[in-house]
Scaffold this motif. Structure first.
Motif, short mmCIF file in Angstrom:
data_model
loop_
_atom_site.label_atom_id
_atom_site.label_comp_id
_atom_site.label_asym_id
_atom_site.label_seq_id
_atom_site.Cartn_x
_atom_site.Cartn_y
_atom_site.Cartn_z
N ALA A 1 0.85 -1.19 0.21
CA ALA A 1 -0.08 -0.06 -0.24
C ALA A 1 0.96 1.26 -0.09
CB ALA A 1 -0.96 -0.04 1.32
N LEU A 2 1.94 1.27 0.72
CA LEU A 2 2.66 2.33 0.85
C LEU A 2 3.58 2.68 -0.38
CD1 LEU A 2 4.16 4.49 2.57
CD2 LEU A 2 6.00 2.97 3.26
N ILE A 3 4.13 1.40 -1.24
CA ILE A 3 4.49 1.82 -2.29
C ILE A 3 3.84 2.05 -3.55
CG2 ILE A 3 6.40 0.40 -4.07
CD1 ILE A 3 7.63 1.13 -1.41
N GLN A 60 5.01 12.68 -5.22
CA GLN A 60 6.41 12.56 -5.23
C GLN A 60 7.14 12.14 -3.96
OE1 GLN A 60 8.02 16.07 -7.47
NE2 GLN A 60 5.94 16.66 -7.13
N LEU A 61 6.70 12.52 -2.89
CA LEU A 61 7.35 12.31 -1.54
C LEU A 61 7.24 10.82 -0.77
CD1 LEU A 61 6.14 15.69 0.23
CD2 LEU A 61 8.06 15.28 -1.17
N PHE A 62 6.52 10.13 -1.68
CA PHE A 62 6.46 8.59 -1.22
C PHE A 62 7.52 7.91 -1.94
CE2 PHE A 62 2.23 9.93 -0.09
CZ PHE A 62 1.62 9.11 0.85
N PRO A 63 8.16 6.67 -1.28
CA PRO A 63 9.25 6.07 -1.59
C PRO A 63 9.46 5.54 -2.91
CG PRO A 63 8.48 5.23 0.55
CD PRO A 63 7.43 6.23 -0.01
N PRO A 103 0.41 6.29 -3.20
CA PRO A 103 0.83 7.38 -4.24
C PRO A 103 -0.20 7.46 -5.42
CG PRO A 103 2.71 5.95 -3.51
CD PRO A 103 1.37 5.21 -2.97
N GLN A 104 -0.56 6.16 -5.62
CA GLN A 104 -1.82 6.34 -7.02
C GLN A 104 -3.00 7.13 -6.51
OE1 GLN A 104 -1.03 5.45 -10.21
NE2 GLN A 104 1.07 5.20 -9.41
#
Length: 275
Positions: free
Chosen positions: A205-207, A226-229, A211-212
């Motif tokens: 979910a984080l990856i 943009q600030l997500f890994p 972000p989506q």
């Protein structure tokens, strides 16, 4: 009878005196975690799958782009193109980070580990050190070999790229760094969630998912994404990342910030919760 008991007691005490009792140290914790890593076939299997995935994708891209056509994507022709296997690699290395931690919670072995290392923090640092060193070495070799093999395929039909070309080392080493730090984040999530399915879902979910979701909310959401890994990693691993995107240097800093924040959160959770 008294003589026999006394003799037995003396023998036991003598044997105990000969036992080399050593205090807990970070070095011994690292050695213990190394033994655990080597004894788990699943760790080598997942790591091997990541290496094979990188090589396979690199060869496919090299084979499909060895002849120039008018409908090829720009990123498939860039110097970073052979390393696009990191999209698969990040999942596998992230899952590896999760499994290296969560497997002990699922089997109950973590209680024995904490009994041997009551302070707990050395366990976290030891696991982190073993995971980071092994995956960094293996995935760096994998990215270098993938790039060279792919370019060897391409050079049979047209000029390709070499490691000495501008930006190539950034893509090669950056790709390895991204996958390793993604695995570190996955491992830290596992320290907090302590369940393999829950940790994997949280990591994915984080990856991918979060972000989506942000990207659906116009330009503001895209800038937040943009600030997500994953998107921070693309900023320094892909020659032409999707706009908007961070600068390569900013991408590295953001990704490292995520890893450090995950380590701090896992450390705090480890101190406050029982096994």
């Amino acid at each position: 009878m008294t003589t026999t008991i006394t003799g037995s007691t003396t023998a036991v005490q003598g044997a105990m005196a000969r036992v080399d009792s050593q205090p807990v140290s970070l070095g011994r914790a690292v050695k213990s975690e190394w033994i655990k890593w080597c004894s788990l076939r699943s760790t080598w299997a997942v790591l091997g799958a990541a290496v094979v995935g990188m090589l396979a994708v690199g060869l496919i891209i090299g084979f499909n782009t060895r002849h120039l056509t008018g409908n090829q994507d720009a990123n498939d022709l860039a110097s970073s193109a052979p390393l696009q296997g990191f999209f698969l690699g990040q999942l596998l290395i992230g899952a590896l980070g999760v499994l290296f931690v969560s497997s002990e919670f699922s089997t109950g072995m973590i209680r024995s580990t904490f009994a041997a290392v009551p302070r707990r923090q050395p366990v976290l640092w030891a696991k982190l050190a073993v995971f980071f060193v092994i995956t960094a070495v293996v995935m760096t070799i994998a990215t270098v070999v993938t790039f060279l093999v792919s370019q060897a395929v391409i050079s049979q039909s047209r000029p390709g790229f070499s490691l000495s070309d501008p930006g190539v080392w950034r893509y090669v080493l950056g790709t390895s760094l991204y996958m390793v730090l993604a695995g570190v984040i996955g491992g830290m999530i596992a320290w907090m969630v302590r369940s393999t399915p829950g940790s994997l879902v949280s990591f994915f979910a984080l990856i991918f998912v979060v972000p989506q979701l942000f990207s659906l909310f116009g330009s503001t959401g895209k800038h937040i994404a943009q600030l997500f890994p994953s998107q921070a990693g693309e900023a320094f691993t892909v020659a032409q990342p999707e706009a908007p995107h961070l600068s390569p240097g900013a991408g590295v800093l953001v990704l490292c910030a995520w890893a450090v924040a995950a380590i701090v959160a896992a450390s705090i959770t480890l101190r406050r919760r029982d096994a």
